[in-house]
Enzyme design. Structure first.
Site: not given
Length: 159
Positions: A17, A41, A90, A127
């Site tokens: 990040h 969440k 990614r 993460s």
């Protein structure tokens, strides 16, 4: 003034990040890091803790502002007159999802999305993966800024 936003949950912020935010900070006058609030969440870190950690690790960039948001990212952009979203990619699998989001965001508001290929060093990094490995005692210190790693170790020790 050229402005962009780097959105995410950042639970926690990783070196991947930070790489994307840092690269964006060289291209834009102001980079807003928008920490998503997702009521459904339960994060490892609270939104306020994430904001504080991000502020600490981006302070040297000098042109990064960090705040939370909920709702549509395009509304966040519209309220702050931000014309561009910067997203790191990614892998090809990221592109499939992010392209749909970019097209939707552009259709809703005209906000453009710029894709930045992730540094290959971080192409596997997320993460979620960091938290999982750290939970089982794996060394993730090389994947996080030092202050974030300290906070992660401390938080996992509280569980």
């Amino acid at each position: 003034m050229r402005r962009a936003v780097c959105p995410g949950s950042f639970d926690p912020i990783t070196n991947g990040h930070l790489d994307i935010i840092g690269r964006a900070s060289k291209l834009y006058d102001v980079v807003h890091v928008a920490v998503m609030i997702n009521q459904s969440k339960k994060g490892l870190f609270t939104v306020d803790e994430r904001i504080e950690l991000i502020r600490e690790v981006t302070a040297d960039f000098g042109n990064v502002e960090v705040e939370s948001f909920h709702g549509l990212l395009v509304d966040f952009c519209k309220q702050r007159e931000i014309p561009a979203i910067v997203k790191g990619l990614r892998a090809v699998s990221d592109f499939d999802y992010e392209l749909q989001m970019a097209q939707m965001n552009n259709g809703l508001s005209g906000v453009e999305t710029l894709f930045v290929p992730t540094n290959p060093t971080y192409s596997f990094l997320s993460s979620s993966l960091v938290k999982e490995v750290a939970t089982w005692g794996g060394d993730v210190s090389h994947l996080l800024p030092p202050t974030v790693h300290e906070a992660l170790v401390k938080r996992l020790g509280e569980r």
